[in-house]
Design an enzyme around this catalytic site. Structure first.
Site, PDB file in Angstrom:
ATOM      1  N   ASP A  97     -18.805   9.281 -21.507  1.00  0.00           N
ATOM      2  CA  ASP A  97     -18.468   7.960 -22.066  1.00  0.00           C
ATOM      3  C   ASP A  97     -19.288   7.603 -23.305  1.00  0.00           C
ATOM      4  OD1 ASP A  97     -20.867   7.696 -20.784  1.00  0.00           O
ATOM      5  OD2 ASP A  97     -20.358   5.870 -19.689  1.00  0.00           O
ATOM      6  N   ARG A 153     -17.907   4.597 -14.239  1.00  0.00           N
ATOM      7  CA  ARG A 153     -18.027   3.137 -14.119  1.00  0.00           C
ATOM      8  C   ARG A 153     -17.205   2.427 -15.180  1.00  0.00           C
ATOM      9  NH1 ARG A 153     -24.161   2.126 -14.415  1.00  0.00           N
ATOM     10  NH2 ARG A 153     -23.963   4.203 -15.228  1.00  0.00           N
ATOM     11  N   ASP A 160     -20.171  11.212 -17.148  1.00  0.00           N
ATOM     12  CA  ASP A 160     -19.002  10.345 -17.399  1.00  0.00           C
ATOM     13  C   ASP A 160     -18.276  10.609 -18.716  1.00  0.00           C
ATOM     14  OD1 ASP A 160     -19.513   9.105 -15.035  1.00  0.00           O
ATOM     15  OD2 ASP A 160     -20.488   7.349 -15.888  1.00  0.00           O
ATOM     16  N   GLN A 166     -20.846  14.485  -6.914  1.00  0.00           N
ATOM     17  CA  GLN A 166     -20.323  14.788  -8.266  1.00  0.00           C
ATOM     18  C   GLN A 166     -21.430  15.002  -9.295  1.00  0.00           C
ATOM     19  OE1 GLN A 166     -16.725  11.947  -9.019  1.00  0.00           O
ATOM     20  NE2 GLN A 166     -17.937  11.102  -7.375  1.00  0.00           N
ATOM     21  N   VAL A 219     -34.721  22.811 -26.151  1.00  0.00           N
ATOM     22  CA  VAL A 219     -35.624  21.992 -26.985  1.00  0.00           C
ATOM     23  C   VAL A 219     -37.016  22.630 -26.983  1.00  0.00           C
ATOM     24  CG1 VAL A 219     -36.849  19.776 -27.080  1.00  0.00           C
ATOM     25  CG2 VAL A 219     -34.367  19.803 -26.750  1.00  0.00           C
ATOM     26  N   GLY A 241     -28.728   8.535 -15.529  1.00  0.00           N
ATOM     27  CA  GLY A 241     -28.270   9.394 -14.430  1.00  0.00           C
ATOM     28  C   GLY A 241     -28.497  10.863 -14.760  1.00  0.00           C
ATOM     29  N   ALA A 263      -2.214  14.542  -9.248  1.00  0.00           N
ATOM     30  CA  ALA A 263      -2.183  13.218  -8.607  1.00  0.00           C
ATOM     31  C   ALA A 263      -0.872  12.485  -8.879  1.00  0.00           C
ATOM     32  CB  ALA A 263      -3.354  12.382  -9.109  1.00  0.00           C
ATOM     33  N   THR A 270     -24.530  12.917 -19.686  1.00  0.00           N
ATOM     34  CA  THR A 270     -24.018  12.040 -18.627  1.00  0.00           C
ATOM     35  C   THR A 270     -22.699  12.629 -18.156  1.00  0.00           C
ATOM     36  OG1 THR A 270     -23.054   9.879 -18.143  1.00  0.00           O
ATOM     37  CG2 THR A 270     -23.096  10.484 -20.443  1.00  0.00           C
ATOM     38  N   ARG A 281     -37.954  25.792 -26.170  1.00  0.00           N
ATOM     39  CA  ARG A 281     -38.072  27.144 -26.742  1.00  0.00           C
ATOM     40  C   ARG A 281     -37.803  27.159 -28.241  1.00  0.00           C
ATOM     41  NH1 ARG A 281     -36.365  31.080 -21.743  1.00  0.00           N
ATOM     42  NH2 ARG A 281     -38.243  30.593 -20.559  1.00  0.00           N
ATOM     43  N   GLU A 317     -14.368   4.995 -10.199  1.00  0.00           N
ATOM     44  CA  GLU A 317     -15.419   4.148  -9.589  1.00  0.00           C
ATOM     45  C   GLU A 317     -15.431   2.724 -10.167  1.00  0.00           C
ATOM     46  OE1 GLU A 317     -19.077   5.713 -10.975  1.00  0.00           O
ATOM     47  OE2 GLU A 317     -20.325   4.426  -9.732  1.00  0.00           O
ATOM     48  N   HIS A 354       3.231  15.042   0.488  1.00  0.00           N
ATOM     49  CA  HIS A 354       1.864  14.500   0.494  1.00  0.00           C
ATOM     50  C   HIS A 354       1.590  13.897  -0.874  1.00  0.00           C
ATOM     51  CE1 HIS A 354       0.057  18.006  -1.699  1.00  0.00           C
ATOM     52  NE2 HIS A 354       1.202  18.527  -1.281  1.00  0.00           N
ATOM     53  N   ASP A 362     -25.548   6.373 -22.885  1.00  0.00           N
ATOM     54  CA  ASP A 362     -25.494   5.307 -23.874  1.00  0.00           C
ATOM     55  C   ASP A 362     -26.718   4.374 -23.805  1.00  0.00           C
ATOM     56  OD1 ASP A 362     -23.480   4.485 -25.811  1.00  0.00           O
ATOM     57  OD2 ASP A 362     -23.596   2.567 -24.735  1.00  0.00           O
ATOM     58  N   ARG A 419     -34.596   4.865 -14.248  1.00  0.00           N
ATOM     59  CA  ARG A 419     -34.085   3.721 -15.011  1.00  0.00           C
ATOM     60  C   ARG A 419     -35.241   2.726 -15.048  1.00  0.00           C
ATOM     61  NH1 ARG A 419     -28.386   4.831 -15.273  1.00  0.00           N
ATOM     62  NH2 ARG A 419     -27.711   5.980 -13.452  1.00  0.00           N
TER      63      ARG A 419
HETATM   64  P1  ATP Z   1     -25.756   6.985 -17.472  1.00  0.00           P
HETATM   65  O1  ATP Z   1     -24.555   7.012 -18.383  1.00  0.00           O
HETATM   66  O2  ATP Z   1     -25.916   8.227 -16.705  1.00  0.00           O
HETATM   67  O3  ATP Z   1     -25.862   5.732 -16.658  1.00  0.00           O
HETATM   68  P2  ATP Z   1     -27.606   5.838 -19.348  1.00  0.00           P
HETATM   69  O4  ATP Z   1     -28.558   6.439 -20.308  1.00  0.00           O
HETATM   70  O5  ATP Z   1     -26.500   5.000 -19.934  1.00  0.00           O
HETATM   71  O6  ATP Z   1     -27.044   7.004 -18.458  1.00  0.00           O
HETATM   72  P3  ATP Z   1     -28.987   3.493 -18.346  1.00  0.00           P
HETATM   73  O7  ATP Z   1     -29.515   3.184 -16.993  1.00  0.00           O
HETATM   74  O8  ATP Z   1     -28.014   2.564 -18.966  1.00  0.00           O
HETATM   75  O9  ATP Z   1     -28.418   4.983 -18.269  1.00  0.00           O
HETATM   76  O10 ATP Z   1     -30.225   3.608 -19.369  1.00  0.00           O
HETATM   77  C1  ATP Z   1     -31.383   4.384 -19.067  1.00  0.00           C
HETATM   78  C2  ATP Z   1     -32.630   3.644 -19.499  1.00  0.00           C
HETATM   79  O11 ATP Z   1     -32.578   3.382 -20.908  1.00  0.00           O
HETATM   80  C3  ATP Z   1     -32.780   2.253 -18.880  1.00  0.00           C
HETATM   81  O12 ATP Z   1     -33.401   2.296 -17.610  1.00  0.00           O
HETATM   82  C4  ATP Z   1     -33.655   1.525 -19.891  1.00  0.00           C
HETATM   83  O13 ATP Z   1     -35.007   1.863 -19.710  1.00  0.00           O
HETATM   84  C5  ATP Z   1     -33.172   2.135 -21.208  1.00  0.00           C
HETATM   85  N1  ATP Z   1     -32.181   1.222 -21.823  1.00  0.00           N
HETATM   86  C6  ATP Z   1     -30.903   0.990 -21.420  1.00  0.00           C
HETATM   87  N2  ATP Z   1     -30.294   0.096 -22.196  1.00  0.00           N
HETATM   88  C7  ATP Z   1     -31.206  -0.290 -23.115  1.00  0.00           C
HETATM   89  C8  ATP Z   1     -31.198  -1.207 -24.209  1.00  0.00           C
HETATM   90  N3  ATP Z   1     -30.105  -1.904 -24.514  1.00  0.00           N
HETATM   91  N4  ATP Z   1     -32.338  -1.338 -24.931  1.00  0.00           N
HETATM   92  C9  ATP Z   1     -33.430  -0.620 -24.633  1.00  0.00           C
HETATM   93  N5  ATP Z   1     -33.498   0.270 -23.627  1.00  0.00           N
HETATM   94  C10 ATP Z   1     -32.423   0.442 -22.874  1.00  0.00           C
END
Ligand code: ATP
Length: 323
Positions: A132, A174, A130, A255, A26, A14, A189, A128, A28, A226, A219, A106, A75
């Site tokens: 997380d 999520r 989140d 967001q 990165v 995302g 809240a 990200t 520069r 989510e 109120h 992650d 993705r």
């Molecule tokens: P966000 O937290 O915003 O969702 P994210 O990096 O966790 O970000 P993902 O969609 O989970 O988003 O991962 C991004 C891309 O990384 C995936 O489309 C895939 O190509 C690669 N990826 C995700 N999980 C794995 C995995 N376990 N092994 C290898 N590649 C992965």
């Protein structure tokens, strides 16, 4: 001896405000340190397709204030397969990429770890909204997203107060309720429902609202992450049980967007520079992170094995402040 000459950078998963500040840093600091820097468009998909171009100092001009990611993101399910990973490694060879800087969440880091196991030097930058990612207190985009949510809460409160209504607001997160808990506290809240904690709709939402009404509240605000979902059904249930007019709002992609806050711009700049510093000093396969407010870097395997949970102190505080 450090053999790294060419570094490539991509954004994945995302999009998040502050990613551009990290890309800029990165590029520069990379050029400043004598590296050739390539930009990969559309995350791992761009790596598979060879959608790669050399970055110059000026390529990243006028981007620090922009939301989203100028490199775009994607993705890619193909990348996450053994054949996809092999294809990514061959494409990296075609472009003479010695190290890859991955800005993402992650999942993106898991992809980076897989490449690292095939011999690529990698550095992860947490990006990200989140917040997380376990190895770091802070992820790029989190501050901007929280400010966007808080702005929405303040606006919804105005109308909620005027009509003596209850508002149920669904915010992003999520698997993690970091945005929900902090925006719930900052926005006052009555109830905050997190993906990390099971909840009982009567005990955790309806009774606090009725108690609040008995104490003179006019109120009410319920924040739902989510990952829990069901804001519309929760709103219907509250209205049925309390007879208070209740409206659900799902904030959604608003967001993710917007100009990054100063925190995200400075964090993006510092994390991006630290990524290059790691590579310049021969410390590969790291995730750059913030711990106890300090910039650090952690081995990627160790980083991915960590777990992160929301502090009970925040949860308890939110309940007391809702009285
Ligand atoms: P966000 O937290 O915003 O969702 P994210 O990096 O966790 O970000 P993902 O969609 O989970 O988003 O991962 C991004 C891309 O990384 C995936 O489309 C895939 O190509 C690669 N990826 C995700 N999980 C794995 C995995 N376990 N092994 C290898 N590649 C992965």
């Amino acid at each position: 001896m450090n053999q790294i000459k060419t570094i490539a950078v991509l954004t994945s998963g995302g999009d998040a405000p502050g990613m551009n500040a990290a890309v800029r840093a990165v590029v520069r600091t990379g050029i400043y340190n004598g590296f050739k820097v390539l930009g990969i468009n559309k995350g791992y998909e761009g790596l598979l397709n060879g959608d790669i171009e050399e970055m110059q100092l000026r390529s990243v001009g006028d981007i620090i204030q922009r939301g989203g990611t100028v490199l775009q993101t994607a993705r890619s399910s193909e990348f996450a397969t053994p054949a996809g990973l092999e294809k990514a490694m061959s494409m990296a060879k075609v472009f003479s990429i010695d190290a890859l800087v991955v800005i993402g969440g992650d999942g993106s880091f898991r992809g980076a770890k897989d490449l690292c196991e095939l011999g690529m030097n990698v550095i992860g930058i947490p990006g990200t909204i989140d917040n997380d990612i376990a190895c770091t207190e802070y992820t790029l985009g989190y501050d901007t997203a929280m400010n966007t949510v808080l702005d929405a809460i303040d606006k919804i409160r105005d109308t909620s107060y005027s009509h003596e209504r209850c508002s149920v607001l669904e915010v992003m997160g999520r698997k993690a309720g970091w945005i929900a808990i902090n925006c719930g506290i900052a926005g006052g809240a009555e109830a905050i429902i997190l993906p990390e904690k099971e909840f009982d709709i009567d005990k955790d939402i309806v009774i606090p609202i009725i108690d609040g009404r008995n104490r003179g509240k006019k109120h009410y605000l319920v924040i739902v992450a989510e990952g829990v979902g069901g804001a519309v059904d929760i709103a219907k249930y509250i209205e049925e049980k309390t007879q208070i007019t209740t409206r659900a709002t799902i904030l959604g992609y608003i967001q993710r967007g917007g100009s990054p806050t100063i925190t995200d711009r400075v964090m993006g700049s510092r994390l991006g520079a630290r990524a290059i510093q790691c590579l310049a000093e021969g410390r590969n396969n790291r995730v750059v992170a913030i711990n106890d407010g300090k910039l650090v870097d952690i081995d990627i395997m160790e980083a991915l094995s960590m777990k992160k949970t929301i502090d009970n102190e925040l949860i308890n505080l939110s309940k007391i402040l809702a009285l």
